[in-house]
Scaffold this active site. Structure first.
Site, PDB file in Angstrom:
ATOM      1  CD1 TRP A 181      -3.042  -1.216   0.567  1.00 50.67           C
ATOM      2  CD2 TRP A 181      -1.748  -2.382   1.951  1.00 50.67           C
ATOM      3  NE1 TRP A 181      -3.665  -2.413   0.800  1.00 50.67           N
ATOM      4  CE2 TRP A 181      -2.891  -3.151   1.652  1.00 50.67           C
ATOM      5  CE3 TRP A 181      -0.788  -2.931   2.816  1.00 50.67           C
ATOM      6  CZ2 TRP A 181      -3.101  -4.427   2.166  1.00 50.67           C
ATOM      7  CZ3 TRP A 181      -0.998  -4.187   3.332  1.00 50.67           C
ATOM      8  CH2 TRP A 181      -2.133  -4.936   3.001  1.00 50.67           C
ATOM      9  CG  HIS A 197      -6.568  -0.919   3.137  1.00 52.45           C
ATOM     10  ND1 HIS A 197      -5.933  -2.101   3.377  1.00 52.45           N
ATOM     11  CD2 HIS A 197      -6.307  -0.152   4.233  1.00 52.45           C
ATOM     12  CE1 HIS A 197      -5.317  -2.066   4.547  1.00 52.45           C
ATOM     13  NE2 HIS A 197      -5.526  -0.908   5.080  1.00 52.45           N
ATOM     14  NE  ARG A 223      -3.917   0.960  -2.160  1.00 53.89           N
ATOM     15  CZ  ARG A 223      -4.250  -0.292  -2.404  1.00 53.89           C
ATOM     16  NH1 ARG A 223      -3.645  -0.963  -3.360  1.00 53.89           N
ATOM     17  NH2 ARG A 223      -5.189  -0.879  -1.688  1.00 53.89           N
ATOM     18  CD  GLN A 237      -9.816  -1.028  -1.322  1.00 56.98           C
ATOM     19  OE1 GLN A 237      -9.984  -0.940  -0.106  1.00 56.98           O
ATOM     20  NE2 GLN A 237      -8.746  -1.596  -1.855  1.00 56.98           N
ATOM     21  CB  VAL A 281      -7.647 -12.388   6.309  1.00 50.30           C
ATOM     22  CG1 VAL A 281      -8.876 -11.513   6.456  1.00 50.30           C
ATOM     23  CG2 VAL A 281      -6.850 -11.998   5.074  1.00 50.30           C
ATOM     24  CB  ALA A 334     -12.571  -9.202   6.467  1.00 54.95           C
TER      25      ALA A 334
END
Ligand code: DAH
Length: 366
Positions: A181, A197, A223, A237, A281, A334
């Site tokens: 990122w 994000h 970004r 997003q 995650v 998620a």
């Protein structure tokens, strides 16, 4: 028997010509005022008004009649009722004039309206008409689908701090994953940045609402990126988060399948899952869908017949713990996908920069 000339207290009883007792003057004044107002209220024409004027305010009208009665009263009562009757007369005259003016005004307005007949069905040629931006259209469609599945729509700030954008999402300062990122820093000393994000909304929501939780958060991200037809420094997003007891990957896949089915309603699209890595995650996956635009390959899917749809996974225990949710008790899934990318696919938009170029010719097509 008393004669009409006899002096008696007004409380009781004037005699009529027939010698019958009459109401007290006091009561008559009250009644007259009440009747006058109620008739005035009902009057809806100049004729009706004129009738009221003659009845109450005319030379032989009801008020003049009461004034006549006054003459026969003793001095004491003349003193009491004289001013009252004068006041009544003044009140009636003023109220009458107001009503007259009101009716006049109303009549003029009606006449004017008749002249200015306004045809609401008439169409104006060549009027430019606005429409919803394609991103807004798609976002609303996606929101509706998730709302129908029981999710709430959430929002978070676009100016974030390092903690919510990275640390809380299990991305420590020197973690190599930060390279994923490229960040636009606003103030290095205060660790302020433009969120890279929408995953940061997960943190706000979990810290605020704890578990169980089902939210979807659409929004802009930024970004530090050189722009070209498929990359921009600003894009949108959609983030999804579901936390509850015993949440598993199957719940994630079922949710995504249902979502895709509703979004591409006319087609039965297959989905495939690839292992992937995102620090927040575990396990992390990426979900692809069969290209909805072709049967055997096209330029959109680069002839692979598959399109990358989103990153996803089960919320990392560190993230749950960071937000004060016990990972022994709760688990969650998620996902995050590019709304901009999806809009480009759906509407066959060849260059991402068109989406905020404010080009009316372009926007008119949607
Ligand atoms: N935040 C990720 C990105 O910007 C996308 C993403 C991946 C979001 C996996 C998730 C997830 O919630 O589980 O690339």
């Amino acid at each position: 028997m008393v004669s009409s000339a006899t002096i008696i207290p007004s409380e009781v009883h004037f005699l009529t010509n027939l010698g019958m007792p009459m109401q007290s003057l006091d009561q008559q004044i009250k009644d007259l005022k009440k009747n006058f107002l109620s008739q005035l209220d009902k009057a809806d024409s100049q004729d009706a008004l004129e009738e009221i004027r003659i009845t109450y305010l005319g030379r032989k009208g009801k008020i003049a009649d009461l004034m006549d009665q006054l003459k026969n009263l003793p001095l004491e009562e003349k003193k009491e009722f004289g001013p009252q009757l004068n006041e009544l007369k003044k009140f009636c005259e003023i109220t009458f004039e107001e009503k007259k003016e009101h009716l006049n005004h109303h009549r003029l307005r009606q006449e004017q309206r008749k002249k200015e007949f306004f045809d609401v069905t008439a169409s104006l040629p060549n009027m430019p008409q606005g429409s919803l931006h394609p991103l807004t259209q798609l976002q609303q469609e996606i929101n509706d689908i998730f709302i129908s599945m029981g999710f709430e729509i959430a929002q978070g700030p676009e100016v974030e701090n390092e903690r919510n954008n990275f640390e809380a999402l299990n991305i420590a300062k020197d973690h190599p994953a930060r390279d994923m990122w490229d960040t636009l820093w606003l103030d290095n000393t205060k660790n302020l940045l433009l969120r890279t994000h929408t995953s940061s909304v997960q943190i706000h929501q979990m810290e605020e609402k704890k578990a169980p939780l089902a939210i979807v958060a659409p929004g802009r991200c930024y970004r530090h990126e050189a722009t070209d037809a498929t990359h921009d420094f600003m894009f949108s997003q959609v983030e999804g988060l579901f936390v509850d007891h015993n949440v598993s990957l199957s719940n994630l896949l079922a949710t995504m399948r249902e979502f895709m089915r509703k979004l591409f309603a006319q087609k039965q699209l297959n989905m495939r899952v690839r292992p992937s890595y995102f620090p927040f995650v575990e396990p992390g996956i990426e979900i692809d869908i069969e290209c909805p635009f072709c049967n055997h390959g096209c330029s959109v899917c680069k002839y692979t017949e598959w399109i990358e749809m989103c990153g996803a996974g089960l919320v990392h225990p560190n993230v749950l713990d960071f937000c004060g949710i016990n990972h022994q008790e709760y688990s969650g899934f998620a996902f995050g996908f590019g709304l901009t990318r999806l809009a480009m696919l759906k509407y066959s938009i060849p260059d991402i920069r068109l989406l905020h170029a404010n080009n009316v010719e372009f926007l008119k097509q949607f």
